[in-house]
Design an enzyme around this catalytic site. Structure first.
Site, PDB file in Angstrom:
ATOM      1  N   ILE A   9       0.659  -1.136  -0.127  1.00 38.68           N
ATOM      2  CA  ILE A   9       0.039   0.157   0.024  1.00 38.68           C
ATOM      3  C   ILE A   9       0.897   1.389   0.052  1.00 38.68           C
ATOM      4  CG2 ILE A   9      -0.250   0.244   2.462  1.00 38.68           C
ATOM      5  CD1 ILE A   9      -2.996   1.023   2.003  1.00 38.68           C
ATOM      6  N   THR A  10       1.872   1.193   0.353  1.00 37.78           N
ATOM      7  CA  THR A  10       2.922   2.130   0.430  1.00 37.78           C
ATOM      8  C   THR A  10       3.498   2.702  -0.906  1.00 37.78           C
ATOM      9  OG1 THR A  10       4.783   1.021   1.235  1.00 37.78           O
ATOM     10  CG2 THR A  10       3.545   2.040   3.149  1.00 37.78           C
ATOM     11  N   GLY A  11       3.200   1.916  -2.070  1.00 38.48           N
ATOM     12  CA  GLY A  11       3.989   2.178  -3.122  1.00 38.48           C
ATOM     13  C   GLY A  11       2.972   3.141  -4.128  1.00 38.48           C
ATOM     14  N   ARG A  34       7.553  -1.816   8.954  1.00 40.40           N
ATOM     15  CA  ARG A  34       8.036  -0.938   9.880  1.00 40.40           C
ATOM     16  C   ARG A  34       9.404  -0.379   9.530  1.00 40.40           C
ATOM     17  NH1 ARG A  34      11.449  -0.410  13.595  1.00 40.40           N
ATOM     18  NH2 ARG A  34      11.010   1.169  15.357  1.00 40.40           N
ATOM     19  N   SER A  36      12.625   2.267  10.751  1.00 39.86           N
ATOM     20  CA  SER A  36      12.871   3.121  12.198  1.00 39.86           C
ATOM     21  C   SER A  36      12.533   4.608  11.893  1.00 39.86           C
ATOM     22  CB  SER A  36      14.560   3.191  12.231  1.00 39.86           C
ATOM     23  OG  SER A  36      15.105   3.744  10.877  1.00 39.86           O
ATOM     24  N   ASP A  60       5.387  -7.799   7.593  1.00 43.88           N
ATOM     25  CA  ASP A  60       6.008  -8.379   6.244  1.00 43.88           C
ATOM     26  C   ASP A  60       5.610  -9.381   5.410  1.00 43.88           C
ATOM     27  OD1 ASP A  60       8.442  -9.209   4.460  1.00 43.88           O
ATOM     28  OD2 ASP A  60       9.710  -7.567   5.255  1.00 43.88           O
ATOM     29  N   THR A 127       3.064  -8.879 -14.532  1.00 37.71           N
ATOM     30  CA  THR A 127       4.007  -7.676 -15.234  1.00 37.71           C
ATOM     31  C   THR A 127       4.338  -8.105 -16.860  1.00 37.71           C
ATOM     32  OG1 THR A 127       6.132  -6.412 -15.415  1.00 37.71           O
ATOM     33  CG2 THR A 127       6.173  -8.565 -14.180  1.00 37.71           C
ATOM     34  N   GLU A 129       7.118  -7.695 -17.741  1.00 34.90           N
ATOM     35  CA  GLU A 129       8.476  -8.036 -17.842  1.00 34.90           C
ATOM     36  C   GLU A 129       8.392  -9.811 -18.105  1.00 34.90           C
ATOM     37  OE1 GLU A 129      11.363  -6.399 -17.428  1.00 34.90           O
ATOM     38  OE2 GLU A 129      10.291  -4.797 -17.695  1.00 34.90           O
ATOM     39  N   TYR A 151      13.757 -10.167 -11.342  1.00 36.50           N
ATOM     40  CA  TYR A 151      12.542  -9.653 -11.257  1.00 36.50           C
ATOM     41  C   TYR A 151      11.319 -10.376 -11.918  1.00 36.50           C
ATOM     42  CZ  TYR A 151       8.445  -6.644 -11.449  1.00 36.50           C
ATOM     43  OH  TYR A 151       7.389  -6.155 -11.421  1.00 36.50           O
ATOM     44  N   LYS A 155       8.500 -12.864 -10.574  1.00 35.91           N
ATOM     45  CA  LYS A 155       6.790 -12.580 -11.091  1.00 35.91           C
ATOM     46  C   LYS A 155       6.224 -13.840 -11.705  1.00 35.91           C
ATOM     47  CE  LYS A 155       5.997  -8.711  -9.178  1.00 35.91           C
ATOM     48  NZ  LYS A 155       4.755  -8.345  -8.246  1.00 35.91           N
ATOM     49  N   HIS A 181       3.329   1.506 -15.812  1.00 39.32           N
ATOM     50  CA  HIS A 181       2.587   2.329 -15.459  1.00 39.32           C
ATOM     51  C   HIS A 181       3.208   3.353 -14.640  1.00 39.32           C
ATOM     52  CE1 HIS A 181       1.500  -0.952 -13.406  1.00 39.32           C
ATOM     53  NE2 HIS A 181       0.938  -0.052 -12.220  1.00 39.32           N
TER      54      HIS A 181
HETATM   55  P1  NDP Z   1       6.435  -0.090  -5.832  1.00 43.18           P
HETATM   56  O1  NDP Z   1       7.665  -0.495  -5.846  1.00 43.18           O
HETATM   57  O2  NDP Z   1       6.018   1.436  -5.753  1.00 43.18           O
HETATM   58  O3  NDP Z   1       5.690  -0.483  -4.415  1.00 43.18           O
HETATM   59  C1  NDP Z   1       6.028  -1.883  -3.754  1.00 43.18           C
HETATM   60  C2  NDP Z   1       5.269  -2.088  -2.678  1.00 43.18           C
HETATM   61  O4  NDP Z   1       5.485  -3.181  -2.092  1.00 43.18           O
HETATM   62  C3  NDP Z   1       5.788  -1.041  -1.409  1.00 43.18           C
HETATM   63  O5  NDP Z   1       4.923  -0.739  -0.554  1.00 43.18           O
HETATM   64  C4  NDP Z   1       6.679  -1.812  -0.516  1.00 43.18           C
HETATM   65  O6  NDP Z   1       6.796  -1.535   0.817  1.00 43.18           O
HETATM   66  C5  NDP Z   1       5.925  -3.222  -0.532  1.00 43.18           C
HETATM   67  N1  NDP Z   1       6.872  -4.171  -0.374  1.00 43.18           N
HETATM   68  C6  NDP Z   1       7.884  -4.778  -0.803  1.00 43.18           C
HETATM   69  N2  NDP Z   1       8.342  -5.870  -0.215  1.00 43.18           N
HETATM   70  C7  NDP Z   1       7.655  -6.104   0.940  1.00 43.18           C
HETATM   71  C8  NDP Z   1       7.484  -7.042   1.792  1.00 43.18           C
HETATM   72  N3  NDP Z   1       8.336  -7.936   2.054  1.00 43.18           N
HETATM   73  N4  NDP Z   1       6.533  -6.999   2.854  1.00 43.18           N
HETATM   74  C9  NDP Z   1       5.644  -5.818   2.630  1.00 43.18           C
HETATM   75  N5  NDP Z   1       5.425  -4.978   1.722  1.00 43.18           N
HETATM   76  C10 NDP Z   1       6.474  -5.100   0.737  1.00 43.18           C
HETATM   77  O7  NDP Z   1       5.614  -0.719  -6.835  1.00 43.18           O
HETATM   78  P2  NDP Z   1       4.186  -0.266  -7.979  1.00 43.18           P
HETATM   79  O8  NDP Z   1       3.327   0.140  -6.959  1.00 43.18           O
HETATM   80  O9  NDP Z   1       4.807   0.356  -8.880  1.00 43.18           O
HETATM   81  O10 NDP Z   1       3.823  -1.753  -8.236  1.00 43.18           O
HETATM   82  C11 NDP Z   1       2.930  -2.612  -7.795  1.00 43.18           C
HETATM   83  C12 NDP Z   1       3.046  -4.011  -8.037  1.00 43.18           C
HETATM   84  O11 NDP Z   1       2.779  -4.023  -9.362  1.00 43.18           O
HETATM   85  C13 NDP Z   1       4.394  -4.523  -7.862  1.00 43.18           C
HETATM   86  O12 NDP Z   1       4.181  -5.854  -7.341  1.00 43.18           O
HETATM   87  C14 NDP Z   1       5.137  -4.196  -9.190  1.00 43.18           C
HETATM   88  O13 NDP Z   1       6.134  -5.500  -9.215  1.00 43.18           O
HETATM   89  C15 NDP Z   1       4.119  -4.602 -10.064  1.00 43.18           C
HETATM   90  N6  NDP Z   1       4.047  -3.983 -11.440  1.00 43.18           N
HETATM   91  C16 NDP Z   1       4.310  -2.766 -11.536  1.00 43.18           C
HETATM   92  C17 NDP Z   1       4.297  -2.187 -12.717  1.00 43.18           C
HETATM   93  C18 NDP Z   1       4.686  -0.477 -12.919  1.00 43.18           C
HETATM   94  O14 NDP Z   1       4.994  -0.193 -13.981  1.00 43.18           O
HETATM   95  N7  NDP Z   1       4.393   0.033 -11.864  1.00 43.18           N
HETATM   96  C19 NDP Z   1       4.025  -2.790 -13.930  1.00 43.18           C
HETATM   97  C20 NDP Z   1       3.915  -4.361 -13.665  1.00 43.18           C
HETATM   98  C21 NDP Z   1       3.836  -4.812 -12.315  1.00 43.18           C
HETATM   99  P3  NDP Z   1       8.185  -0.231   1.257  1.00 43.18           P
HETATM  100  O15 NDP Z   1       7.374   0.993   0.927  1.00 43.18           O
HETATM  101  O16 NDP Z   1       8.122  -0.765   2.513  1.00 43.18           O
HETATM  102  O17 NDP Z   1       9.184  -0.736   0.184  1.00 43.18           O
HETATM  103  P1  GDP Z   2      11.228  -1.154 -15.845  1.00 43.88           P
HETATM  104  O1  GDP Z   2      10.496  -1.200 -17.177  1.00 43.88           O
HETATM  105  O2  GDP Z   2      10.569  -1.615 -14.616  1.00 43.88           O
HETATM  106  O3  GDP Z   2      12.560  -1.697 -15.585  1.00 43.88           O
HETATM  107  O4  GDP Z   2      11.487   0.411 -15.272  1.00 43.88           O
HETATM  108  P2  GDP Z   2      12.611   1.523 -15.369  1.00 43.88           P
HETATM  109  O5  GDP Z   2      11.997   2.507 -15.510  1.00 43.88           O
HETATM  110  O6  GDP Z   2      13.600   0.972 -14.309  1.00 43.88           O
HETATM  111  O7  GDP Z   2      13.310   1.306 -16.799  1.00 43.88           O
HETATM  112  C1  GDP Z   2      12.693   1.410 -18.149  1.00 43.88           C
HETATM  113  C2  GDP Z   2      13.568   1.463 -19.208  1.00 43.88           C
HETATM  114  O8  GDP Z   2      14.419   2.551 -19.204  1.00 43.88           O
HETATM  115  C3  GDP Z   2      14.727   0.117 -19.139  1.00 43.88           C
HETATM  116  O9  GDP Z   2      14.570  -0.621 -20.265  1.00 43.88           O
HETATM  117  C4  GDP Z   2      15.822   0.669 -18.677  1.00 43.88           C
HETATM  118  O10 GDP Z   2      16.981   0.099 -19.159  1.00 43.88           O
HETATM  119  C5  GDP Z   2      16.073   2.137 -19.271  1.00 43.88           C
HETATM  120  N1  GDP Z   2      16.776   3.162 -18.535  1.00 43.88           N
HETATM  121  C6  GDP Z   2      17.565   3.844 -19.284  1.00 43.88           C
HETATM  122  N2  GDP Z   2      18.089   4.776 -18.462  1.00 43.88           N
HETATM  123  C7  GDP Z   2      17.771   4.525 -17.095  1.00 43.88           C
HETATM  124  C8  GDP Z   2      18.162   4.889 -16.042  1.00 43.88           C
HETATM  125  O11 GDP Z   2      19.045   5.715 -15.842  1.00 43.88           O
HETATM  126  N3  GDP Z   2      17.254   4.456 -14.686  1.00 43.88           N
HETATM  127  C9  GDP Z   2      16.332   3.444 -15.000  1.00 43.88           C
HETATM  128  N4  GDP Z   2      15.672   2.956 -13.960  1.00 43.88           N
HETATM  129  N5  GDP Z   2      16.335   2.970 -16.462  1.00 43.88           N
HETATM  130  C10 GDP Z   2      16.668   3.449 -17.246  1.00 43.88           C
END
Ligand code: NDP
Ligand code: GDP
Length: 342
Positions: A9-11, A34, A36, A60, A127, A129, A151, A155, A181
């Site tokens: 939820i924090t993402g 949690r 610190s 977690d 995803t 990916e 990754y 998945k 997205h």
């Molecule tokens: P974020 O990286 O922004 O958020 C990931 C979240 O997962 C954070 O709240 C993180 O907490 C939490 N988390 C990770 N590990 C744990 C754990 N062990 N226990 C509890 N919480 C955990 O991801 P997005 O919101 O962008 O994406 C949401 C999901 O969709 C992810 O699974 C991602 O892989 C998937 N996804 C995202 C895409 C995108 O383009 N955004 C595309 C396709 C799939 P903390 O804040 O503590 O790190």
């Molecule tokens: P991903 O699609 O989940 O891997 O999202 P990212 O935003 O990390 O990367 C998207 C694409 O941008 C990948 O193909 C990366 O190789 C490319 N990329 C190019 N420059 C950068 C960079 O400076 N940071 C990241 N994160 N990706 C980069």
């Protein structure tokens, strides 16, 4: 009142999904790790009225006892399992952590729902990916997977567990195969946010340059706010299924950079090739973009283009936000954040 449990939820997606579910009158429960400093990530960006409605459970997903207890206690109608180590680049550096977190964590969540809330509907965040090195374009639910990062492989395990639990135990478990997205709350290490933040800084006086990796990578980038509507919709169906959500448009990282600089009134002239490529401001001749091999990945998944016709037909889902509008939302938001902080 329906109850939803959100992991992650924090993402980024947790932020938009919380807003959506609260607006629909759900009782929203969220799992937070949690730390610190007691930061609550994107939850801190919700408005105070929204934030106080969310019921937080500290723990977690890799802690099986914790997950079982939360699911048993909350008895959710819907579970959105978003929690993951979601950064592809980091997964190459820390594959063991990524596998453990994403595979074992997902198994814990799925098992807990299966054992303690078997009538709940579950969404798993799969995803694009998963398609990895595919040469098939566009990619849809029938395209064979060729994951090529730790990754993506983690998945893939979650995807198949979700699907096989659905079939084996008659559970309402769905996979959302979401293409990239992005948004104004995207993590700063992802390329779109790195670009929007860098361009915003340069627009208020920072000299830059923006240092990036592979500029030729092609992605199908949508707006996270649109995509959480699709997640929600999957769980409102009569039948559980798997769906691709995408925009059906492909853009390179280079195009994202060009579009972002356009928002602040700058054009770019590119010179050189590969890691020697640079981008200059044609008016000042300043170097505003550089390439550095640190940001390249050992292997790329760089040819994504999603076909979301199944989601359109069954969920009546379509992306609303165009590429140019997405870039504008992100750059303008980062400029306004910088102005507020100075
Ligand atoms: P974020 O990286 O922004 O958020 C990931 C979240 O997962 C954070 O709240 C993180 O907490 C939490 N988390 C990770 N590990 C744990 C754990 N062990 N226990 C509890 N919480 C955990 O991801 P997005 O919101 O962008 O994406 C949401 C999901 O969709 C992810 O699974 C991602 O892989 C998937 N996804 C995202 C895409 C995108 O383009 N955004 C595309 C396709 C799939 P903390 O804040 O503590 O790190
Ligand atoms: P991903 O699609 O989940 O891997 O999202 P990212 O935003 O990390 O990367 C998207 C694409 O941008 C990948 O193909 C990366 O190789 C490319 N990329 C190019 N420059 C950068 C960079 O400076 N940071 C990241 N994160 N990706 C980069």
């Amino acid at each position: 009142m329906k109850k939803a449990l959100i992991t992650g939820i924090t993402g980024q997606d947790g932020y938009f999904l919380s807003k959506l579910l609260l607006s629909k009158g759900y009782e929203v429960h969220g799992i937070i790790r949690r730390n610190s400093s007691m930061h609550q990530g994107t939850l801190e960006k919700l408005n105070p009225e929204e934030r106080q409605l969310i019921k937080i459970h500290y723990g977690d997903i890799t802690d099986n006892n914790f997950i079982v207890n939360v699911v048993e206690k909350t008895r959710p109608d819907e579970v959105y399992h978003l929690a993951a180590q979601s950064f592809v680049g980091y997964s190459f550096e820390n594959p063991t952590f990524t596998y453990h977190n994403n595979i074992m964590g997902t198994l814990n969540v799925l098992n807990a729902v299966k054992e303690k809330a078997k009538d709940a509907k579950l969404y798993f965040a799969a995803t694009s990916e998963l398609f990895g090195r595919t040469t098939i374009k566009p990619q849809n639910e029938e395209t064979p997977f060729m994951p090529n990062s730790p990754y993506a492989i983690s998945k893939l395990a979650g995807y198949w567990t979700t699907k096989s639990y659905r079939e084996a135990y008659n559970l309402f478990f769905c996979n959302g195969i979401l293409f990239n997205h992005e948004s104004e709350v995207r993590g700063p290490e992802f390329v779109t946010r790195k670009i929007s933040m860098g361009v915003a800084k340069m627009s208020i006086g920072d000299t830059g340059p923006l240092i990036l990796g592979n500029l030729n990578s092609r992605k199908d980038w949508g707006y996270a706010k649109d995509f959480v509507d699709g997640m929600y919709s999957m769980l409102q169906q009569e039948k559980a299924d798997d769906f691709v959500l995408a925009t059906g448009e492909q853009h390179t990282v280079r195009e994202f950079v060009e579009e972002a600089f356009k928002i602040v009134g700058k054009n770019i002239e590119w010179e050189g090739e590969g890691i020697n490529e640079i981008g200059r401001d044609p008016n000042t001749h300043d170097v505003i973009v550089k390439v550095d091999k640190t940001f390249f990945r050992p292997i790329e998944a760089e040819n994504f283009l999603g076909d979301y016709s199944k989601a359109k037909k069954i969920l009546n889902w379509e992306p609303k936000t165009k590429f140019r509008d997405l870039v504008k939302i992100m750059v303008e938001n980062d400029i306004s954040l910088l102005k507020k902080s100075t």
